[in-house]
Design a protein around this motif. Structure first.
Motif, PDB file in Angstrom:
ATOM      1  N   ASN A   1     -13.271  -1.828  -7.274  1.00 34.27           N
ATOM      2  CA  ASN A   1     -12.386  -2.611  -6.729  1.00 34.27           C
ATOM      3  C   ASN A   1     -12.706  -3.876  -6.676  1.00 34.27           C
ATOM      4  OD1 ASN A   1     -10.091  -3.470  -5.227  1.00 34.27           O
ATOM      5  ND2 ASN A   1     -10.855  -2.732  -3.258  1.00 34.27           N
ATOM      6  N   ILE A   2     -12.202  -4.805  -7.434  1.00 31.54           N
ATOM      7  CA  ILE A   2     -12.684  -6.263  -7.379  1.00 31.54           C
ATOM      8  C   ILE A   2     -11.652  -7.097  -6.527  1.00 31.54           C
ATOM      9  CG2 ILE A   2     -13.129  -8.349  -8.952  1.00 31.54           C
ATOM     10  CD1 ILE A   2     -13.820  -6.486 -11.097  1.00 31.54           C
ATOM     11  N   LYS A   3     -12.140  -7.656  -5.534  1.00 31.89           N
ATOM     12  CA  LYS A   3     -11.207  -8.217  -4.608  1.00 31.89           C
ATOM     13  C   LYS A   3     -11.033  -9.733  -5.041  1.00 31.89           C
ATOM     14  CE  LYS A   3     -12.711  -5.307  -0.850  1.00 31.89           C
ATOM     15  NZ  LYS A   3     -12.915  -5.010   0.251  1.00 31.89           N
TER      16      LYS A   3
ATOM     17  N   LEU B   1      -3.740   1.346  -0.461  1.00 33.90           N
ATOM     18  CA  LEU B   1      -4.765   0.486  -0.196  1.00 33.90           C
ATOM     19  C   LEU B   1      -5.737   0.621  -1.521  1.00 33.90           C
ATOM     20  CD1 LEU B   1      -5.451   1.125   3.331  1.00 33.90           C
ATOM     21  CD2 LEU B   1      -4.390  -1.019   2.656  1.00 33.90           C
ATOM     22  N   PRO B   2      -5.982  -0.759  -1.974  1.00 31.24           N
ATOM     23  CA  PRO B   2      -6.939  -0.723  -3.072  1.00 31.24           C
ATOM     24  C   PRO B   2      -8.269   0.024  -2.959  1.00 31.24           C
ATOM     25  CG  PRO B   2      -6.239  -2.923  -2.638  1.00 31.24           C
ATOM     26  CD  PRO B   2      -5.673  -1.875  -1.657  1.00 31.24           C
ATOM     27  N   GLU B   3      -8.840   0.157  -1.616  1.00 32.78           N
ATOM     28  CA  GLU B   3     -10.023   0.713  -1.321  1.00 32.78           C
ATOM     29  C   GLU B   3      -9.737   2.576  -1.412  1.00 32.78           C
ATOM     30  OE1 GLU B   3      -8.610  -1.522   0.604  1.00 32.78           O
ATOM     31  OE2 GLU B   3      -9.855  -3.226   0.513  1.00 32.78           O
ATOM     32  N   TYR B   4      -8.456   2.982  -0.935  1.00 34.61           N
ATOM     33  CA  TYR B   4      -8.201   4.140  -1.038  1.00 34.61           C
ATOM     34  C   TYR B   4      -8.242   4.912  -2.455  1.00 34.61           C
ATOM     35  CZ  TYR B   4      -5.691   8.563  -0.481  1.00 34.61           C
ATOM     36  OH  TYR B   4      -4.965   9.864  -0.670  1.00 34.61           O
ATOM     37  N   LEU B   5      -7.609   3.796  -3.122  1.00 35.11           N
ATOM     38  CA  LEU B   5      -7.239   4.192  -4.602  1.00 35.11           C
ATOM     39  C   LEU B   5      -8.691   4.341  -5.483  1.00 35.11           C
ATOM     40  CD1 LEU B   5      -5.533   4.868  -7.157  1.00 35.11           C
ATOM     41  CD2 LEU B   5      -5.084   2.652  -7.373  1.00 35.11           C
ATOM     42  N   THR B   6      -9.367   3.320  -5.067  1.00 37.47           N
ATOM     43  CA  THR B   6     -10.900   3.276  -5.548  1.00 37.47           C
ATOM     44  C   THR B   6     -11.664   4.886  -5.050  1.00 37.47           C
ATOM     45  OG1 THR B   6     -10.905   1.011  -5.799  1.00 37.47           O
ATOM     46  CG2 THR B   6     -12.871   2.208  -5.648  1.00 37.47           C
ATOM     47  N   LEU B   7     -11.468   5.258  -3.848  1.00 38.13           N
ATOM     48  CA  LEU B   7     -12.042   6.299  -3.376  1.00 38.13           C
ATOM     49  C   LEU B   7     -11.654   7.267  -4.228  1.00 38.13           C
ATOM     50  CD1 LEU B   7     -14.059   7.750  -1.130  1.00 38.13           C
ATOM     51  CD2 LEU B   7     -12.067   7.553   0.239  1.00 38.13           C
TER      52      LEU B   7
ATOM     53  N   HIS C   1      -7.301  -1.558 -16.775  1.00 37.42           N
ATOM     54  CA  HIS C   1      -7.341  -2.193 -15.633  1.00 37.42           C
ATOM     55  C   HIS C   1      -5.853  -1.660 -15.098  1.00 37.42           C
ATOM     56  CE1 HIS C   1      -9.944  -5.589 -16.852  1.00 37.42           C
ATOM     57  NE2 HIS C   1      -9.910  -4.861 -18.229  1.00 37.42           N
ATOM     58  N   LEU C   2      -6.156  -1.488 -13.514  1.00 40.11           N
ATOM     59  CA  LEU C   2      -4.826  -1.245 -12.837  1.00 40.11           C
ATOM     60  C   LEU C   2      -4.549  -2.109 -11.982  1.00 40.11           C
ATOM     61  CD1 LEU C   2      -5.984   2.663 -11.907  1.00 40.11           C
ATOM     62  CD2 LEU C   2      -4.339   1.913 -13.579  1.00 40.11           C
ATOM     63  N   THR C   3      -3.260  -2.454 -11.936  1.00 36.40           N
ATOM     64  CA  THR C   3      -2.643  -3.215 -10.953  1.00 36.40           C
ATOM     65  C   THR C   3      -1.867  -2.429  -9.657  1.00 36.40           C
ATOM     66  OG1 THR C   3      -2.570  -5.093 -12.383  1.00 36.40           O
ATOM     67  CG2 THR C   3      -1.321  -5.334 -10.425  1.00 36.40           C
ATOM     68  N   ILE C   4      -2.030  -2.510  -8.450  1.00 41.08           N
ATOM     69  CA  ILE C   4      -1.171  -1.942  -7.570  1.00 41.08           C
ATOM     70  C   ILE C   4       0.154  -2.600  -7.362  1.00 41.08           C
ATOM     71  CG2 ILE C   4      -1.058  -0.853  -5.264  1.00 41.08           C
ATOM     72  CD1 ILE C   4      -4.110  -0.610  -5.416  1.00 41.08           C
TER      73      ILE C   4
END
Length: 51
Positions: free
Chosen positions: A14-16, A38-44, A29-32
């Motif tokens: 997750n690049i912020k 949440l990006p953090e949840y998707l990364t997890l 590359h994924l875009t929410i």
């Protein structure tokens, strides 16, 4: 909606912040688009053993 991509599952990051980088073609590359995810949840989830 997600696009299908063939290949092995690697490590999700997750690049912020915006960065000026060039990546190889094998990187997806994924875009929410939905604020409910949440990006953090998707990364997890993408880094979990289930995936």
């Amino acid at each position: 909606m997600f696009n299908q991509k063939d290949g092995t599952v690697g490590i999700a990051y997750n690049i912020k912040k915006d960065t000026n980088i060039i990546t190889f073609g094998a990187i997806l590359h994924l875009t929410i688009k939905d604020n409910k995810v949440l990006p953090e949840y998707l990364t997890l989830v993408l880094n979990s053993l289930v995936v």
